[in-house]
Enzyme design. Structure first.
Site, short mmCIF file in Angstrom:
data_model
loop_
_atom_site.label_atom_id
_atom_site.label_comp_id
_atom_site.label_asym_id
_atom_site.label_seq_id
_atom_site.Cartn_x
_atom_site.Cartn_y
_atom_site.Cartn_z
CG ASP A 7 51.23 32.39 55.48
OD1 ASP A 7 52.02 31.79 54.73
OD2 ASP A 7 50.89 31.92 56.58
CB SER A 8 49.42 29.01 53.02
OG SER A 8 50.15 28.84 54.23
CB CYS A 70 53.83 32.23 52.41
SG CYS A 70 53.60 30.47 52.15
CD GLU A 162 46.99 27.75 59.19
OE1 GLU A 162 45.78 27.96 58.98
OE2 GLU A 162 47.85 28.66 59.17
CB CYS A 194 57.97 27.52 57.77
SG CYS A 194 56.15 27.46 57.88
CG HIS A 196 52.60 28.51 60.00
ND1 HIS A 196 52.59 28.89 58.69
CD2 HIS A 196 51.30 28.33 60.36
CE1 HIS A 196 51.33 28.94 58.26
NE2 HIS A 196 50.53 28.61 59.26
N1 DGL Z 1 53.82 29.98 56.46
C1 DGL Z 1 54.05 29.15 55.29
C2 DGL Z 1 55.54 29.16 54.99
O1 DGL Z 1 56.23 30.11 55.37
C3 DGL Z 1 53.41 27.83 55.55
C4 DGL Z 1 53.26 27.01 54.36
C5 DGL Z 1 52.15 26.01 54.36
O2 DGL Z 1 51.00 26.42 54.25
O3 DGL Z 1 52.47 24.81 54.42
O4 DGL Z 1 56.08 28.30 54.34
#
Ligand code: DGL
Length: 270
Positions: A7-8, A70, A162, A194, A196
């Site tokens: 993931d990011s 992600c 974050e 997403c 998150h």
């Molecule tokens: N968890 C990522 C997603 O599912 C977040 C993306 C981001 O870093 O903006 O899109």
């Protein structure tokens, strides 16, 4: 026999938690590219480059199969990766398809032609890059006909999570839900697009109100991964132990990770 998860940043931990509970014998190697999060405000080339670098790092860990936990990477980079970059002996899977299979009540991996489905009005909440890619609508059109999708780019939510500011994240979620409901007052289903967002699933559900089915990815991805590995056990990689890697500051990322996993994990520098 490790599986990689990318993931990011921290959001993929929602998926990791569900996958680890569903597949307790599989060691997962997690990589959060926290140094470059959020991805949701980057352009597609940038997301492609960063995602490929993260996946290569997980291949180095002996993970032949990597799950992009992600949506932004799945939406903006995965198709191009699969068509131009992933070698034959490796697999990279995304998180969109299991979600859409669940939404359209298909068996995992059912690639039969699109058909009429129960749902006609879907609200999609995702990052600006995911919304701009229209990948959700593209994948949905392969499986369903006659579904109207209203997408809300949820600017700021990933940044707030974050940064550990859940109060700000909640305020933003309520504003984004209100904005979407002005355009689509009565969706039948809402998709948290997403990884998150499951952390704020109850806030989304409350803001949406009763009678709207909320689709969240962690349990869906875990089920579909279990099914995939039962069919393709050769993609359980060579790696042998769970690890948590980050391109960011391991101490800070480890602290925030507790929010997602409800246990302490030690992150290492990728
Ligand atoms: N968890 C990522 C997603 O599912 C977040 C993306 C981001 O870093 O903006 O899109």
């Amino acid at each position: 026999m490790a599986v990689g998860m990318f993931d990011s940043g921290l959001g993929g931990l929602t998926v990791l938690g569900a996958c680890a509970a569903r597949l307790p014998d599989v060691p997962f190697v997690y990589l959060g590219d926290n140094a470059h999060a959020p991805y949701g405000v980057r352009d597609a080339d940038d997301i492609f480059r960063l995602t490929c670098a993260g996946v290569e790092r997980l291949w180095d860990e002996g993970c032949e199969l990597v799950v992009l936990a992600c949506n932004t990477a799945s939406a903006a980079a995965l198709k191009r990766m699969q068509e131009t970059w992933v070698p034959k002996d490796k697999r990279v899977l995304g998180v969109f398809v299991p979600l859409i299979e669940a939404l359209t009540e298909r068996a995992w991996g059912d690639n039969s032609p699109p058909r009429e489905v129960w749902v006609k009005h879907v609200a999609l909440f995702a990052t600006p890059a995911t919304v701009a890619s229209r990948a959700f609508q593209r994948e949905l059109a392969f499986r369903a006909i006659g579904v109207d999708v209203e997408a809300q780019p949820c600017g700021g939510v990933v940044d707030a999570i974050e940064a550990g500011d859940l109060e700000l994240a909640e305020t933003l979620v309520r504003a984004h839900v209100a904005a979407l409901k002005r355009r689509m007052p009565r969706p039948q289903a809402a998709v948290l697009g997403c990884t998150h967002y499951p952390l704020l699933e109850s806030v989304f559900a409350d803001a949406l109100g009763p009678g709207i089915k909320v689709f969240s990815q962690p349990a869906l991805v875990a089920e579909s991964l279990a099914d995939y590995l039962a069919r393709r056990p050769e993609f359980l990689g060579r790696g042998g132990r769970p690890r948590f890697l980050t391109t960011g500051d391991p101490a800070q990322v480890g602290d925030r990770a507790g929010l997602f996993l409800r246990r302490k994990v030690a992150f290492e520098r990728a």
